[in-house]
Structures are given as structure tokens and as C-alpha cells.
Design a protein around this motif. Structure first.
Motif, PDB file in Angstrom:
ATOM      1  N   GLY A 180       5.767  49.221  26.796  1.00 46.27           N
ATOM      2  CA  GLY A 180       5.061  49.972  27.836  1.00 46.27           C
ATOM      3  C   GLY A 180       3.559  50.018  27.671  1.00 46.27           C
ATOM      4  N   PHE A 181       3.056  49.689  26.474  1.00 42.71           N
ATOM      5  CA  PHE A 181       1.604  49.647  26.270  1.00 42.71           C
ATOM      6  C   PHE A 181       0.942  48.608  27.171  1.00 42.71           C
ATOM      7  CE2 PHE A 181       1.297  51.165  21.535  1.00 42.71           C
ATOM      8  CZ  PHE A 181       1.991  52.313  21.868  1.00 42.71           C
ATOM      9  N   PHE A 182       1.715  47.585  27.567  1.00 43.82           N
ATOM     10  CA  PHE A 182       1.142  46.415  28.225  1.00 43.82           C
ATOM     11  C   PHE A 182       1.601  46.260  29.676  1.00 43.82           C
ATOM     12  CE2 PHE A 182       2.196  45.640  23.722  1.00 43.82           C
ATOM     13  CZ  PHE A 182       0.906  45.628  23.208  1.00 43.82           C
ATOM     14  N   LEU A 183       2.338  47.224  30.191  1.00 48.43           N
ATOM     15  CA  LEU A 183       2.935  47.091  31.519  1.00 48.43           C
ATOM     16  C   LEU A 183       2.521  48.258  32.420  1.00 48.43           C
ATOM     17  CD1 LEU A 183       6.533  46.157  30.303  1.00 48.43           C
ATOM     18  CD2 LEU A 183       4.796  44.572  31.161  1.00 48.43           C
ATOM     19  N   GLN A 184       2.379  47.968  33.693  1.00 43.03           N
ATOM     20  CA  GLN A 184       2.068  48.952  34.727  1.00 43.03           C
ATOM     21  C   GLN A 184       0.926  49.875  34.295  1.00 43.03           C
ATOM     22  OE1 GLN A 184       5.342  49.838  37.581  1.00 43.03           O
ATOM     23  NE2 GLN A 184       6.642  49.616  35.782  1.00 43.03           N
ATOM     24  N   GLU A 185       1.153  51.200  34.253  1.00 42.02           N
ATOM     25  CA  GLU A 185       0.051  52.112  33.927  1.00 42.02           C
ATOM     26  C   GLU A 185      -0.211  52.242  32.441  1.00 42.02           C
ATOM     27  OE1 GLU A 185       2.078  54.250  37.546  1.00 42.02           O
ATOM     28  OE2 GLU A 185       2.720  53.019  35.848  1.00 42.02           O
ATOM     29  N   GLY A 186       0.660  51.673  31.620  1.00 42.14           N
ATOM     30  CA  GLY A 186       0.531  51.828  30.175  1.00 42.14           C
ATOM     31  C   GLY A 186      -0.847  51.530  29.620  1.00 42.14           C
ATOM     32  N   PRO A 187      -1.447  50.356  29.952  1.00 37.60           N
ATOM     33  CA  PRO A 187      -2.756  50.028  29.382  1.00 37.60           C
ATOM     34  C   PRO A 187      -3.847  51.035  29.727  1.00 37.60           C
ATOM     35  CG  PRO A 187      -1.739  48.081  30.355  1.00 37.60           C
ATOM     36  CD  PRO A 187      -0.899  49.258  30.760  1.00 37.60           C
ATOM     37  N   LEU A 188      -3.663  51.805  30.802  1.00 39.82           N
ATOM     38  CA  LEU A 188      -4.667  52.783  31.206  1.00 39.82           C
ATOM     39  C   LEU A 188      -4.585  54.059  30.386  1.00 39.82           C
ATOM     40  CD1 LEU A 188      -4.297  52.428  35.096  1.00 39.82           C
ATOM     41  CD2 LEU A 188      -5.884  51.210  33.572  1.00 39.82           C
ATOM     42  N   HIS A 189      -3.530  54.206  29.576  1.00 37.55           N
ATOM     43  CA  HIS A 189      -3.298  55.457  28.854  1.00 37.55           C
ATOM     44  C   HIS A 189      -3.337  55.334  27.337  1.00 37.55           C
ATOM     45  CE1 HIS A 189      -2.144  57.964  32.350  1.00 37.55           C
ATOM     46  NE2 HIS A 189      -1.728  56.820  32.854  1.00 37.55           N
ATOM     47  N   VAL A 190      -3.048  54.156  26.795  1.00 36.14           N
ATOM     48  CA  VAL A 190      -2.894  54.063  25.328  1.00 36.14           C
ATOM     49  C   VAL A 190      -4.216  54.049  24.585  1.00 36.14           C
ATOM     50  CG1 VAL A 190      -0.668  52.911  25.428  1.00 36.14           C
ATOM     51  CG2 VAL A 190      -2.751  51.537  25.347  1.00 36.14           C
ATOM     52  N   GLY A 191      -5.323  53.667  25.257  1.00 37.44           N
ATOM     53  CA  GLY A 191      -6.578  53.521  24.553  1.00 37.44           C
ATOM     54  C   GLY A 191      -6.474  52.430  23.509  1.00 37.44           C
ATOM     55  N   GLU A 192      -7.222  52.587  22.415  1.00 39.10           N
ATOM     56  CA  GLU A 192      -7.060  51.668  21.286  1.00 39.10           C
ATOM     57  C   GLU A 192      -5.729  51.988  20.622  1.00 39.10           C
ATOM     58  OE1 GLU A 192      -9.071  50.917  16.865  1.00 39.10           O
ATOM     59  OE2 GLU A 192      -9.977  52.329  18.287  1.00 39.10           O
ATOM     60  N   TRP A 193      -4.984  50.969  20.216  1.00 41.86           N
ATOM     61  CA  TRP A 193      -3.714  51.257  19.545  1.00 41.86           C
ATOM     62  C   TRP A 193      -3.657  50.569  18.187  1.00 41.86           C
ATOM     63  CZ3 TRP A 193      -0.815  47.005  18.283  1.00 41.86           C
ATOM     64  CH2 TRP A 193      -1.010  45.845  19.045  1.00 41.86           C
ATOM     65  N   LYS A 194      -2.880  51.171  17.298  1.00 38.10           N
ATOM     66  CA  LYS A 194      -2.685  50.605  15.965  1.00 38.10           C
ATOM     67  C   LYS A 194      -1.241  50.806  15.564  1.00 38.10           C
ATOM     68  CE  LYS A 194      -4.432  50.751  11.212  1.00 38.10           C
ATOM     69  NZ  LYS A 194      -5.426  51.378  10.301  1.00 38.10           N
ATOM     70  N   ALA A 195      -0.573  49.725  15.165  1.00 37.75           N
ATOM     71  CA  ALA A 195       0.812  49.798  14.691  1.00 37.75           C
ATOM     72  C   ALA A 195       0.795  49.982  13.175  1.00 37.75           C
ATOM     73  CB  ALA A 195       1.572  48.539  15.063  1.00 37.75           C
ATOM     74  N   VAL A 196       1.515  50.998  12.689  1.00 36.69           N
ATOM     75  CA  VAL A 196       1.488  51.312  11.258  1.00 36.69           C
ATOM     76  C   VAL A 196       2.899  51.216  10.664  1.00 36.69           C
ATOM     77  CG1 VAL A 196      -0.541  52.782  11.454  1.00 36.69           C
ATOM     78  CG2 VAL A 196       1.729  53.801  11.719  1.00 36.69           C
ATOM     79  N   ASP A 197       2.937  50.945   9.370  1.00 36.80           N
ATOM     80  CA  ASP A 197       4.188  50.783   8.636  1.00 36.80           C
ATOM     81  C   ASP A 197       4.704  52.147   8.182  1.00 36.80           C
ATOM     82  OD1 ASP A 197       6.288  49.905   6.989  1.00 36.80           O
ATOM     83  OD2 ASP A 197       4.933  49.639   5.274  1.00 36.80           O
ATOM     84  N   ILE A 198       5.971  52.449   8.475  1.00 39.03           N
ATOM     85  CA  ILE A 198       6.581  53.702   8.006  1.00 39.03           C
ATOM     86  C   ILE A 198       7.822  53.412   7.157  1.00 39.03           C
ATOM     87  CG2 ILE A 198       5.660  55.071   9.917  1.00 39.03           C
ATOM     88  CD1 ILE A 198       8.494  54.957  11.165  1.00 39.03           C
TER      89      ILE A 198
END
Length: 521
Positions: A195-213
Motif C-alpha cells: 500500500g505504500f506504492f498504490l493509490q493514496e499510499g505514497p501521499l501518506h507514508v512520507g519517507e519510509w524505512k524497513a527495519v529488522d525485528i
């Protein structure tokens, strides 16, 4: 790097907990610790005011962990629960009990305390959104709606950090149903969400970072999950055509660009310039004879093949001029500035039949000529690349633009598989699909690219990399990334208003220089 949706993330978590044996409460502890690192990276000082907004699910549990760890660092956050504590479940309930056993303060949402929350948020330096996680779907209910509206009214100097996904954004399709947190940064777990890359998603996520848990990436293979890949700098570096020090113009390929018309003189020129500026050795412009003098004056570095024309566009006879020459070229790009003309469908079919199996890139009005002739794609002897924008994709697939935008990943993949083509579906976040079922998402691109000629540059980049020997999917990966990133970088220098097609080429060349420098180190 992959992109995942709600179901896939549930599978990854479940496998980690049940098969590997790492408890969910530990994953939540790890998640909170990783978000804390990002908070501390932007916190002005230990006197920073941090507000944490928590819902009742795992996302809220992450927020509770973050609050506890902030206290341990000497920062006293304001923790707000939007549900009653007794409604917390599972791992979130465990961590709340730990938080409560420590005697740490929190506030429960009550309408009568609305002013307190509102004033606290206004005074905050950092607002942490841990309201709704990846499972949220549909319209936002109260009190979440009211709180999200408060957060979105923040001042410019406040930073909003979303935990895993901005609350209100659908993790699978990016829908926001009219309301979602507008984050400055999203700290997401394991993988970015589709969803970060589809429809309205890019307008809301800002900068994103994927982290290891501590969810092992190898689980994707073990569970045989089919996930789209997100294009990264490292992937682009590995997919670019390789240069040989003793190479010459014949080594790096010859591209034929077929297009242009009296109305669109510039389009094929942009494509040709992109071809040469991205490494191909030669480019020939096959254009209507009527525009040859203008095109030649603007593009002396190209070779030319003036073709018979009629009423300002290519005539049906032009295909005969082309036929005997087609074997000379390593890649053919057809469509830029071509315009529409009677008999265009038959003209394109004849061209594809006459080609010798070299890669062909079909764009612009050549896509329009394909709309009722899609079966020819299945029978072409070599790789076919299509580069439609949503309107062109709607025409090709007999759908509406709305239907295309609501299912970009599925539409691109289904079409690529059905017609055995490599499809680049343009948009705010470009989707690339291959006949074998691979899907790639370009995480870059914005309105700086929104100008006539920008798509012609992209066509030239793709054709250039194909002519230099890149595999089709690799050509699409590197070309789309450099095109979008180049537009972004020029936007920073010139403003998004003023980026012109040739500016994208200049920026792309700077990016390529950086990749080449890395290779020489």
C-alpha cells in the motif's frame, strides 16, 4: 527488497512465532526498539516532547513499548490510549501490563479530555502514530477519526512518525478511504507494505524505512510467497548494462526510433537523445520526411531515415522503406510522437512481422494501434516491452482508468502473463511485470516528471539498455529508476515546476556517473 501485504505479513509473523519459536511479545519488543532508534535520530534533545497515540491492536502494543523505552532514556512521553486498557489483547496486553507494573503514566481517551489531547499534540515535537496497523480496512471510526484529523493539523516543525503503516492506509492497495495519517516518516517492519506504492499510499507514508525485528527473510522462500520486489539503488547497479573498456560504437548497440509527426516533432528527438546519453553507440530516427529538416537541425548526433509521409504522419508505404533495414538494429522503439492515422493497426502489424526478433519497445500512439491486435504480441519472435500510462492501459485492457488504478499490481501482472510481454505501467509509482510472473515496484517519482516529453525520455532509456544487451526486466528496472530519481533530483535543484525533459537526461547522467565511480573503486 520485497513488498508485502497484510496476509503475507501475518504468514511471516506466524511462521516466526510458531515454527521458529520466537514469541510475539519479543517481536513487539524488537519493533518498539527499532522505532525508538528513528525517534532519537530526529529528537532535538532529551527535553523533546513526544506524544504517542495507541490503538488496541499490535500497533498500539508497539507504541506502548516505545513509550516505556523513552522513559528509560530519560524522556517523558505523553501516552494516549484510544481504547480502554481491558480491551487490549495478546502481546499488546502483555506489554501494557509491564508498562503499568512500572507505574508509568498514561491517559485514556475521553471526549471530555479532547482539549488536553489537542493541546498536548500542538506542543509536541514528535507525534508517534501507533493507532491502526496493517489490518485496518474501510472507513475510519471514532475516536480514531477525530484524533487523525488532529494529527494532520500539525505545524510544520512537528514530526509525525507512523509505526509500520500510517493509520488509515490499507496495506494491500493503498486506499485511504478519505482519511489517513500524513506521516513525515514511516518505520515499517520487515518489508515495506504494498500500500505504500498504490493509490493514496505514497501521499501518506512520507519517507519510509524497513527495519529488522528478527523475522528471517528466508521465510519468503520457505513459504513460497510470491511478493513484488521494490527497486533499490543496489538492484539498479546490478542490472545496468556492463561497459567494456575497449568498446566502440558498434559494441554498445544501435537503436531505431520510429515516430514523429507534424504535430509532434520533439517526441522522437527526446527519445533519441535519451538513447545516446545512456550509453548506446548509435541511434537512427525513422521519421516522416516532412519533419526531417527540423529534427536534423536539433539532433546532429543521430542518424536519420526519412520515411514516406501523408498529411504530416507516417504513410502506410513507409513500412516498405523500413523492411529492408530492420536487421541492422539491436532494438526498435516505436510510437513517440507518431500520432494516429488511418491504417495504423495494419502498419504496426506489418512492422512486427518484418522485425527479426530484436527487442521492441512500444509506446504512445503505437499502443493505441495495438488495442484490437493484441494477439500479435504472443507471436512476436523476441521480447516485447509495452509502456502504457493508466489511460493507455485502460484502452488495452478494455477497463476504466479507475479500475486500472484500483488494481495496478494485478492488472500489470495479468496482462504481462496473458500476452507474454514485459509491461511497464506508468504512474506515481511505476509497476513492472514480466511474462514469468515477476513484479517490481519503482519507489521513486513525482510531479517533476509531469510534463510532455518525459515519457519519451523513458522510452529512450529502455531502448538504450536493451540495445546494450540488458535483459528486458533489467532494462525496465534501471531505466524506470534512473528516470524517476533523475526527475526528483532535478526537482530539488530547479523546483518541481521547472523540470524539462532534457533536465531529466542531465540528472540521469549524474546518477550513472555515481554508479560508474562505484565500479572503479
Amino acid at each position: 527488497m520485497f513488498a508485502a501485504g497484510q496476509k503475507e505479513m501475518q504468514q511471516l509473523d506466524q511462521y516466526t512465532i510458531e515454527t521458529i519459536g520466537l514469541p510475539g511479545a519479543v517481536l513487539m519488543e524488537n519493533a518498539g526498539a527499532k522505532v525508538l532508534e528513528e525517534i532519537m535520530a530526529v529528537a532535538p534533545s532529551k527535553r523533546s516532547k513526544v506524544s504517542i497515540l495507541c490503538g488496541g491492536g499490535n500497533n498500539g502494543g508497539d507504541g506502548i513499548v516505545i513509550a516505556r523505552k523513552l522513559f528509560d532514556l530519560g524522556i517523558e512521553p505523553s501516552l494516549f490510549l484510544l481504547v480502554k486498557p481491558e480491551k487490549l489483547k495478546g502481546d499488546a496486553k502483555i506489554h501494557f501490563q509491564v508498562y503499568k507494573n512500572r507505574g508509568l503514566p498514561y491517559s485514556e481517551w475521553h471526549e471530555k479530555e479532547r482539549e488536553l489531547l489537542e493541546s498536548t499534540l500542538k506542543e509536541s515535537d514528535i507525534i508517534v502514530d501507533a493507532l491502526l496497523g496493517t489490518g485496518a480496512k474501510g472507513e475510519i471510526r471514532e475516536p480514531f477519526r477525530t484524533v487523525i484529523e488532529m494529527v494532520n493539523q500539525k505545524k510544520k516543525e512537528q514530526t509525525v512518525i507512523s509505526v509500520d503503516i500510517p493509520s488509515g492506509v490499507n496495506s494491500d492497495d493503498g486506499k485511504a478511504e478519505g482519511l489517513a495519517i500524513k506521516a513525515d516518516k514511516t518505520v515499517t517492519f520487515v518489508y515495506p507494505k504494498k500500500g505504500f506504492f498504490l493509490q493514496e499510499g505514497p501521499l501518506h507514508v512520507g519517507e519510509w524505512k524497513a527495519v529488522d525485528i528478527s523475522v528471517p527473510p528466508s521465510i519468503v522462500d520457505e513459504l513460497k510467497l510470491q511478493l513484488p520486489r521494490v527497486i533499490t539503488d543496489e538492484l539498479v547497479k546490478n542490472t545496468l548494462p556492463k561497459r567494456v573498456p575497449n568498446g566502440h560504437k558498434g559494441t554498445f548497440g544501435h537503436v531505431l526510433v520510429i515516430g514523429g509527426s507534424r504535430q509532434y516533432v520533439g517526441a522522437p528527438i527526446f527519445t533519441a537523445k535519451a538513447v545516446l546519453n545512456s550509453g548506446a553507440g548509435l541511434v537512427t530516427l525513422g521519421i516522416p520526411e516532412i519533419i526531417y529538416p527540423m529534427a536534423a537541425a536539433q539532433n546532429p548526433e543521430s542518424l536519420f531515415l526519412p520515411l514516406p509521409d501523408k498529411e504530416g504522419h507516417l504513410s502506410e508505404e513507409s513500412i516498405h522503406e523500413l523492411t529492408s533495414r530492420l536487421g541492422q538494429f539491436d532494438c526498435v522503439a516505436v510510437g513517440p510522437g507518431m500520432s494516429r492515422f488511418a491504417g495504423g493497426e495494419g502498419w504496426l502489424k506489418s512492422l512486427l512481422s518484418a522485425l527479426t526478433g530484436q527487442p521492441v519497445v512500444i509506446d504512445a500512439d503505437a499502443l493505441y494501434f495495438l488495442r484490437n491486435e493484441l494477439d500479435v504480441l504472443r507471436h512476436y519472435k523476441g521480447p516485447v516491452v509495452l509502456t502504457p500510462h493508466p489511460g493507455e492501459m485502460a484502452t488495452l485492457s478494455k477497463k476504466t482508468v479507475k479500475e486500472i488504478e484500483e488494481s495496478r499490481l494485478e492488472t500489470a501482472l495479468d496482462f504481462a502473463r496473458e500476452y507474454k510481454v514485459f509491461l511497464l505501467l506508468k504512474g506515481h509509482r511505476t509497476i513492472i511485470a514480466s511474462p514469468s510472473g515477476e513484479v517490481f515496484i519503482n519507489p521513486h517519482g513525482h510531479d517533476a516528471l509531469g510534463k510532455g516529453g518525459s515519457g519519451d525520455i523513458l522510452t529512450g532509456l529502455i531502448a538504450s539498455f536493451l540495445a546494450q544487451g540488458a535483459k528486458p526486466e533489467n532494462a525496465l528496472i534501471s531505466a524506470s529508476f534512473l528516470h524517476a530519481k533523475g526527475g526528483e533530483e532535478k526537482g530539488k535543484q530547479l523546483s518541481n515546476f521547472g523540470v524539462m525533459p532534457l533536465d531529466i537526461i542531465e540528472s540521469m547522467k549524474e546518477l550513472l556517473r555515481n554508479y560508474q565511480s562505484d565500479d572503479l573503486r
